[in-house]
Design an enzyme around this catalytic site. Structure first.
Site, PDB file in Angstrom:
ATOM      1  N   PHE A   1       0.835  -1.195   0.000  1.00 27.98           N
ATOM      2  CA  PHE A   1       0.000   0.000   0.000  1.00 27.98           C
ATOM      3  C   PHE A   1       0.871   1.246   0.000  1.00 27.98           C
ATOM      4  O   PHE A   1       1.693   1.440   0.900  1.00 27.98           O
ATOM      5  CB  PHE A   1      -0.925   0.001   1.229  1.00 27.98           C
ATOM      6  CG  PHE A   1      -1.881  -1.150   1.237  1.00 27.98           C
ATOM      7  CD1 PHE A   1      -3.130  -1.044   0.651  1.00 27.98           C
ATOM      8  CD2 PHE A   1      -1.505  -2.370   1.794  1.00 27.98           C
ATOM      9  CE1 PHE A   1      -3.997  -2.125   0.630  1.00 27.98           C
ATOM     10  CE2 PHE A   1      -2.372  -3.456   1.777  1.00 27.98           C
ATOM     11  CZ  PHE A   1      -3.625  -3.333   1.191  1.00 27.98           C
ATOM     12  N   LYS A   2       0.709   2.064  -1.014  1.00 26.37           N
ATOM     13  CA  LYS A   2       1.377   3.364  -1.076  1.00 26.37           C
ATOM     14  C   LYS A   2       0.365   4.400  -0.600  1.00 26.37           C
ATOM     15  O   LYS A   2      -0.575   4.749  -1.307  1.00 26.37           O
ATOM     16  CB  LYS A   2       1.839   3.674  -2.494  1.00 26.37           C
ATOM     17  CG  LYS A   2       2.575   5.012  -2.611  1.00 26.37           C
ATOM     18  CD  LYS A   2       2.858   5.341  -4.079  1.00 26.37           C
ATOM     19  CE  LYS A   2       3.648   6.639  -4.191  1.00 26.37           C
ATOM     20  NZ  LYS A   2       3.822   7.056  -5.608  1.00 26.37           N
ATOM     21  N   ILE A   3       0.557   4.872   0.618  1.00 27.43           N
ATOM     22  CA  ILE A   3      -0.380   5.810   1.218  1.00 27.43           C
ATOM     23  C   ILE A   3       0.203   7.214   1.097  1.00 27.43           C
ATOM     24  O   ILE A   3       1.305   7.484   1.594  1.00 27.43           O
ATOM     25  CB  ILE A   3      -0.643   5.472   2.703  1.00 27.43           C
ATOM     26  CG1 ILE A   3      -1.042   3.990   2.858  1.00 27.43           C
ATOM     27  CG2 ILE A   3      -1.703   6.400   3.275  1.00 27.43           C
ATOM     28  CD1 ILE A   3      -2.331   3.604   2.181  1.00 27.43           C
TER      29      ILE A   3
END
Length: 308
Positions: free
Chosen positions: A169-171
């Site tokens: 996950f690239k938040i």
């Protein structure tokens, strides 16, 4: 060890897409960018992302870049290929292409088009499930304001649990650290790779929250890797000191320049011949460019020295 059992961590910067002054792809420049990034000590490279101007590329150009980049990197570092598209059918085709070319991971935003045409949660889930059917590569879910799609922590957890390959996950939303912390605490082992983005402008807070990787630009990844490694080794004070040195440049890049910053620094460093962007994007104002390079020169990064 297969692609699905490798756990990716560290610094995975986005590779810019070089153009000639006339706006054509500069494939020789692209190869030089990749070589420079590998010499910067990156843990991996992401191509065709928003900071690669993916929204200004034709489908044929995308295919050319996938083939060129994967062939040139040739396994020296893992490569993430961005496959985002509103059309599930097109995203699936992109995923197949990337997988066949040797990508290590896929990155996808939820499907959106314009300000109001967005998929609901059930359609977003199905979109990622269809991608997982055509590729067994890990998927990086990009949670960014650009899409306008709200991805709640409960929904991201559902994605991770129902689609086993969607564990990264690239938040990069307001309050990234808080969202990462909540995601990691609730998801446990299902959250294989919690990353941040936005040029690593909130990296220290995000590492404190449990991030194991960052997706920056190609300007100072060698410094960011030191930050990540010191933090991982329990040397937070050393990580914070290095981060404090580079933060003014990262802030200037993020707030004043956007994707144009990396091209400007790489051109100044002799890596690429032109820092051209495609219309409707415009070149940096000369004063903004000068301010960026002043901050970069104070750090003497590899990007400013590599081509000289």
């Amino acid at each position: 060890m297969t692609a699905s059992t490798i756990r990716y961590t560290g610094v995975f910067p986005v590779a810019p897409t070089p153009f000639t002054d006339s706006g054509d792809l500069d494939l020789d420049g692209q190869r030089r960018v990749l070589d420079c990034m590998i010499d910067q000590g990156v843990d991996g490279i992401c191509i065709l992302a928003n900071y690669s101007e993916q929204f200004l590329l034709t489908d044929d150009e995308r295919d050319t870049l996938v083939d060129t980049c994967l062939a040139h990197v040739a396994g020296r570092v893992p490569v993430i290929v961005t496959c985002s598209h509103f059309s599930t059918r097109i995203a699936m085709a992109r995923a197949r292409k990337a997988t066949e070319a040797g990508a290590a991971m896929l990155m996808l935003m939820p499907p959106y088009h314009g300000a109001t045409l967005r998929a609901d949660e059930s359609s977003v889930l199905a979109h990622f499930a269809y991608i997982a059917e055509v590729s067994d590569l890990p998927i990086m879910v990009q949670d960014a304001p650009l899409s306008g799609v709200a991805l709640s922590v409960p929904f991201l957890l559902r994605l991770a649990r129902e689609i086993p390959t969607a564990g990264y996950f690239k938040i990069e939303v307001p309050g990234t650290a808080a969202k990462l912390r909540a995601l990691i605490e609730a998801g446990g082992a299902a959250i294989e790779g919690p990353f941040d983005g936005e040029e690593a402008i909130t990296l220290m807070a995000d590492l404190d929250a449990g991030a194991t990787g960052t997706m920056s630009s190609a300007i100072v990844p060698e410094f960011l890797r030191q930050v990540v490694e010191h933090h991982r080794g329990g040397r937070r004070d050393q990580a914070a000191a290095i981060y404090a040195r580079i933060l003014p440049l990262i802030n200037y890049e993020n707030r004043q320049c956007g994707l144009r910053a990396a091209k400007t620094v790489l051109q100044e460093g002799g890596v690429i011949r032109s820092d051209a962007v495609r219309h409707p994007l415009e070149a940096l104002h000369p004063a903004t460019r000068a301010g960026l390079l002043e901050l970069a020169r104070a750090l003497d990064p590899i990007a400013l020295r590599w081509g000289h």
